[in-house]
Scaffold this motif. Structure first.
Motif, PDB file in Angstrom:
ATOM      1  N   GLU A   1      40.752  10.835  37.132  1.00  0.00           N
ATOM      2  CA  GLU A   1      40.524  12.082  37.857  1.00  0.00           C
ATOM      3  C   GLU A   1      39.573  11.871  39.024  1.00  0.00           C
ATOM      4  O   GLU A   1      39.813  12.350  40.138  1.00  0.00           O
TER       5      GLU A   1
ATOM      6  N   LYS B   1      40.594  12.368  42.962  1.00  0.00           N
ATOM      7  CA  LYS B   1      39.846  13.323  43.798  1.00  0.00           C
ATOM      8  C   LYS B   1      39.260  12.652  45.032  1.00  0.00           C
ATOM      9  O   LYS B   1      39.320  13.204  46.136  1.00  0.00           O
TER      10      LYS B   1
ATOM     11  N   TYR C   1      42.153  11.775  47.421  1.00  0.00           N
ATOM     12  CA  TYR C   1      42.646  13.009  48.035  1.00  0.00           C
ATOM     13  C   TYR C   1      41.700  13.456  49.152  1.00  0.00           C
ATOM     14  O   TYR C   1      42.141  13.837  50.244  1.00  0.00           O
ATOM     15  N   TYR C   2      40.403  13.414  48.888  1.00  0.00           N
ATOM     16  CA  TYR C   2      39.420  13.825  49.893  1.00  0.00           C
ATOM     17  C   TYR C   2      39.491  12.914  51.119  1.00  0.00           C
ATOM     18  O   TYR C   2      39.481  13.399  52.261  1.00  0.00           O
TER      19      TYR C   2
ATOM     20  N   LYS D   1      38.526  19.162  49.234  1.00  0.00           N
ATOM     21  CA  LYS D   1      38.500  18.900  47.798  1.00  0.00           C
ATOM     22  C   LYS D   1      39.831  19.243  47.142  1.00  0.00           C
ATOM     23  O   LYS D   1      40.511  20.177  47.542  1.00  0.00           O
ATOM     24  N   LEU D   2      40.140  18.494  46.112  1.00  0.00           N
ATOM     25  CA  LEU D   2      41.341  18.696  45.324  1.00  0.00           C
ATOM     26  C   LEU D   2      41.024  19.687  44.200  1.00  0.00           C
ATOM     27  O   LEU D   2      40.113  19.467  43.426  1.00  0.00           O
TER      28      LEU D   2
ATOM     29  N   GLU E   1      48.344  19.307  45.127  1.00  0.00           N
ATOM     30  CA  GLU E   1      47.461  19.617  44.002  1.00  0.00           C
ATOM     31  C   GLU E   1      48.258  19.579  42.695  1.00  0.00           C
ATOM     32  O   GLU E   1      47.797  19.036  41.686  1.00  0.00           O
TER      33      GLU E   1
END
Length: 166
Positions: free
Chosen positions: A30, A34, A37-38, A44-45, A55
């Motif tokens: 996780e 995250k 993704y950022y 933020k995810l 998402e």
């Protein structure tokens, strides 16, 4: 190395997979997802209340871990799986003896004039030969052998790839 740094400046999300592959695989899925993704999106995810397509895809990566997904992403095993579901006549046949553990085992002179080589365990190692006389056999062998040493899961954190045999 200089080339990689130049690419990383233009696309900063390339940095995280590089560090994970070089310095360890212990980062929690996780957290990894995250951060990646950022770096890719600049925001933020939201995995608590996923709304966007990405998402939701990332939520699925973390929470939907059905064992059959590993079969489905395995380019070799998925042929049998799909053939059993819809019929073998819909499956592109393998070249006879066409599964190798190392690219050095491939007998290129025995391959047809046109063919496709791909790794079973990742999402990017596909090489199409349209003409054997112009195909870079040595370059492709080197790329395939390099890909065979990587576990795609640690780059993408797509759980089904974790246990696919290269």
């Amino acid at each position: 190395m200089v080339n990689y740094i130049a690419k990383a400046i233009k696309r900063p999300w390339l940095i995280l997979p590089f560090f994970v592959m070089k310095f360890g695989k212990r980062m929690d899925d996780e957290k990894y997802i995250k951060i990646l993704y950022y770096l890719r999106n600049g925001n933020k995810l939201d995995l608590e209340h996923p709304k966007t397509y990405f998402e939701k895809i990332n939520w699925i990566k973390l929470h939907d871990r059905r064992p059959e997904y590993t079969t489905m992403v395995d380019k070799y095993r998925s042929k049998k799986f799909v053939g059993e579901k819809i019929g073998k006549e819909y499956i592109i046949p393998l070249i006879k003896g066409g599964v190798w553990n190392n690219a050095d085992e491939i007998e290129f002179d025995k391959l047809p004039e046109q063919f496709v080589l791909k790794c079973t365990h990742d999402g990017g190692s596909t090489y199409i030969c349209r003409d054997k006389s112009t195909f870079d056999f040595e370059g492709v062998k080197a790329k395939l052998n390099k890909a065979l040493k990587k576990n795609y899961y640690y780059i993408s954190r797509e759980w089904p790839y974790k246990n696919v045999r290269p």
